[in-house]
Design a protein around this motif. Structure first.
Motif, mmCIF file in Angstrom:
data_model
loop_
_atom_site.group_PDB
_atom_site.id
_atom_site.type_symbol
_atom_site.label_atom_id
_atom_site.label_comp_id
_atom_site.label_asym_id
_atom_site.label_seq_id
_atom_site.Cartn_x
_atom_site.Cartn_y
_atom_site.Cartn_z
ATOM 1 N N SER A 1 42.912 39.374 51.303
ATOM 2 C CA SER A 1 42.337 38.060 51.597
ATOM 3 C C SER A 1 43.394 36.958 51.652
ATOM 4 O O SER A 1 43.158 35.893 52.206
ATOM 5 C CB SER A 1 41.294 37.688 50.539
ATOM 6 O OG SER A 1 41.921 37.437 49.290
ATOM 7 N N GLY A 2 44.560 37.218 51.034
ATOM 8 C CA GLY A 2 45.607 36.205 50.972
ATOM 9 C C GLY A 2 45.360 35.152 49.913
ATOM 10 O O GLY A 2 46.046 34.142 49.862
ATOM 11 N N ARG A 3 44.414 35.365 49.033
ATOM 12 C CA ARG A 3 44.063 34.378 48.009
ATOM 13 C C ARG A 3 44.540 34.821 46.626
ATOM 14 O O ARG A 3 44.622 36.014 46.339
ATOM 15 C CB ARG A 3 42.555 34.176 47.965
ATOM 16 C CG ARG A 3 42.011 33.590 49.255
ATOM 17 C CD ARG A 3 40.548 33.265 49.088
ATOM 18 N NE ARG A 3 39.981 32.729 50.302
ATOM 19 C CZ ARG A 3 39.887 31.437 50.578
ATOM 20 N NH1 ARG A 3 40.340 30.558 49.724
ATOM 21 N NH2 ARG A 3 39.351 31.032 51.705
ATOM 22 N N ILE A 4 44.800 33.826 45.784
ATOM 23 C CA ILE A 4 45.105 34.120 44.387
ATOM 24 C C ILE A 4 43.799 34.540 43.723
ATOM 25 O O ILE A 4 42.829 33.792 43.733
ATOM 26 C CB ILE A 4 45.678 32.886 43.668
ATOM 27 C CG1 ILE A 4 46.981 32.418 44.312
ATOM 28 C CG2 ILE A 4 45.890 33.189 42.182
ATOM 29 C CD1 ILE A 4 47.489 31.091 43.783
ATOM 30 N N GLU A 5 43.771 35.739 43.165
ATOM 31 C CA GLU A 5 42.577 36.191 42.448
ATOM 32 C C GLU A 5 42.682 35.850 40.974
ATOM 33 O O GLU A 5 41.718 35.382 40.380
ATOM 34 C CB GLU A 5 42.379 37.700 42.605
ATOM 35 C CG GLU A 5 41.660 38.059 43.863
ATOM 36 C CD GLU A 5 41.245 39.518 43.911
ATOM 37 O OE1 GLU A 5 41.247 40.222 42.878
ATOM 38 O OE2 GLU A 5 40.909 39.967 45.012
ATOM 39 N N TYR A 6 43.830 36.110 40.390
ATOM 40 C CA TYR A 6 44.004 35.910 38.964
ATOM 41 C C TYR A 6 45.325 35.209 38.686
ATOM 42 O O TYR A 6 46.293 35.384 39.414
ATOM 43 C CB TYR A 6 44.053 37.256 38.206
ATOM 44 C CG TYR A 6 42.865 38.140 38.458
ATOM 45 C CD1 TYR A 6 41.701 37.995 37.714
ATOM 46 C CD2 TYR A 6 42.907 39.131 39.423
ATOM 47 C CE1 TYR A 6 40.609 38.801 37.935
ATOM 48 C CE2 TYR A 6 41.810 39.949 39.655
ATOM 49 C CZ TYR A 6 40.671 39.779 38.912
ATOM 50 O OH TYR A 6 39.587 40.578 39.131
ATOM 51 N N VAL A 7 45.351 34.429 37.622
ATOM 52 C CA VAL A 7 46.611 34.008 37.038
ATOM 53 C C VAL A 7 46.815 34.899 35.829
ATOM 54 O O VAL A 7 45.848 35.341 35.200
ATOM 55 C CB VAL A 7 46.642 32.515 36.628
ATOM 56 C CG1 VAL A 7 46.430 31.615 37.812
ATOM 57 C CG2 VAL A 7 45.652 32.210 35.540
ATOM 58 N N VAL A 8 48.043 35.204 35.537
ATOM 59 C CA VAL A 8 48.361 35.947 34.326
ATOM 60 C C VAL A 8 48.774 34.909 33.294
ATOM 61 O O VAL A 8 49.784 34.227 33.462
ATOM 62 C CB VAL A 8 49.482 36.981 34.580
ATOM 63 C CG1 VAL A 8 49.824 37.707 33.291
ATOM 64 C CG2 VAL A 8 49.056 37.967 35.664
ATOM 65 N N LEU A 9 47.950 34.760 32.277
ATOM 66 C CA LEU A 9 48.166 33.758 31.246
ATOM 67 C C LEU A 9 48.828 34.402 30.039
ATOM 68 O O LEU A 9 48.356 35.425 29.541
ATOM 69 C CB LEU A 9 46.826 33.134 30.832
ATOM 70 C CG LEU A 9 46.891 32.102 29.715
ATOM 71 C CD1 LEU A 9 47.594 30.838 30.196
ATOM 72 C CD2 LEU A 9 45.489 31.771 29.230
ATOM 73 N N GLU A 10 49.923 33.801 29.592
ATOM 74 C CA GLU A 10 50.575 34.255 28.375
ATOM 75 C C GLU A 10 50.025 33.423 27.218
ATOM 76 O O GLU A 10 50.168 32.200 27.195
ATOM 77 C CB GLU A 10 52.089 34.084 28.484
ATOM 78 C CG GLU A 10 52.834 34.608 27.298
ATOM 79 C CD GLU A 10 54.341 34.574 27.493
ATOM 80 O OE1 GLU A 10 55.028 35.004 26.559
ATOM 81 O OE2 GLU A 10 54.817 34.104 28.545
ATOM 82 N N PHE A 11 49.391 34.084 26.277
ATOM 83 C CA PHE A 11 48.731 33.419 25.156
ATOM 84 C C PHE A 11 49.332 33.913 23.849
ATOM 85 O O PHE A 11 49.574 35.103 23.672
ATOM 86 C CB PHE A 11 47.229 33.735 25.179
ATOM 87 C CG PHE A 11 46.499 33.258 23.963
ATOM 88 C CD1 PHE A 11 46.108 31.930 23.860
ATOM 89 C CD2 PHE A 11 46.188 34.126 22.923
ATOM 90 C CE1 PHE A 11 45.425 31.476 22.729
ATOM 91 C CE2 PHE A 11 45.505 33.689 21.804
ATOM 92 C CZ PHE A 11 45.127 32.359 21.709
ATOM 93 N N GLY A 12 49.574 32.998 22.932
ATOM 94 C CA GLY A 12 50.009 33.380 21.590
ATOM 95 C C GLY A 12 51.497 33.591 21.438
ATOM 96 O O GLY A 12 51.942 34.030 20.379
ATOM 97 N N ALA A 13 52.291 33.273 22.445
ATOM 98 C CA ALA A 13 53.738 33.437 22.327
ATOM 99 C C ALA A 13 54.336 32.234 21.604
ATOM 100 O O ALA A 13 53.845 31.120 21.705
ATOM 101 C CB ALA A 13 54.372 33.574 23.707
ATOM 102 N N PHE A 14 55.410 32.477 20.871
ATOM 103 C CA PHE A 14 56.140 31.410 20.207
ATOM 104 C C PHE A 14 57.599 31.542 20.597
ATOM 105 O O PHE A 14 58.220 32.572 20.354
ATOM 106 C CB PHE A 14 55.977 31.504 18.688
ATOM 107 C CG PHE A 14 56.719 30.418 17.953
ATOM 108 C CD1 PHE A 14 56.266 29.106 17.995
ATOM 109 C CD2 PHE A 14 57.858 30.704 17.239
ATOM 110 C CE1 PHE A 14 56.937 28.099 17.333
ATOM 111 C CE2 PHE A 14 58.536 29.705 16.563
ATOM 112 C CZ PHE A 14 58.087 28.401 16.616
#
Length: 139
Positions: free
Chosen positions: A60-73
């Motif tokens: 489709s050429g569309r962004i389906e998901y972002v990959v979110l980094e959670f809990g990193a320090f």
């Protein structure tokens, strides 16, 4: 090259934005490199993490998901989560994205380790993601 009254050679040589300081308002398009690394907050303004990558549906050429980094320090630890792009909303004033979830909700979300990405074309992980979020809705 002159297109619709704009002279892009002049723009390119001078490096000035000849359309003024609000040329990108309202924001409709962003480069991938301007999205990757952006902060994500919830609706209360709590920091949830940052965008680590984008998952683009090449059909489709569309962004389906972002990959979110959670809990990193300081870039250490943390976990990655595929968040449907449609769940995020841009806060242009704060230059971040907003996700309507609290920090505790990440305990129930399907995520993965930075060093062990799921097979991106294997439907099992994304079925878990879609079961959690609902089907991906394209804007």
């Amino acid at each position: 090259m002159k297109v619709h009254g704009r002279n892009y050679e002049v723009d390119n040589v001078t490096g000035h934005n000849h359309a003024g300081p609000a040329a990108n308002t309202p924001v409709r398009r962003l480069t991938a490199t301007s999205i990757i690394g952006d902060s994500v907050e919830n609706t209360k303004g709590d920091h949830l993490g940052q965008i680590n990558n984008l998952m683009i549906n090449i059909m489709s050429g569309r962004i389906e998901y972002v990959v979110l980094e959670f809990g990193a320090f300081l870039g250490l630890g943390g976990k990655l989560f595929a968040i449907p792009f449609g769940e995020l909303h841009l806060n242009a004033d704060k230059e971040c994205f907003v996700l309507d979830r609290d920090r505790a909700s990440f305990a129930d979300m399907p995520g993965f380790d930075k060093m062990h990405w799921p097979a991106t074309n294997d439907h099992s992980y994304f079925n878990d993601v879609n079961n959690y979020w609902g089907p991906v809705i394209q804007p």
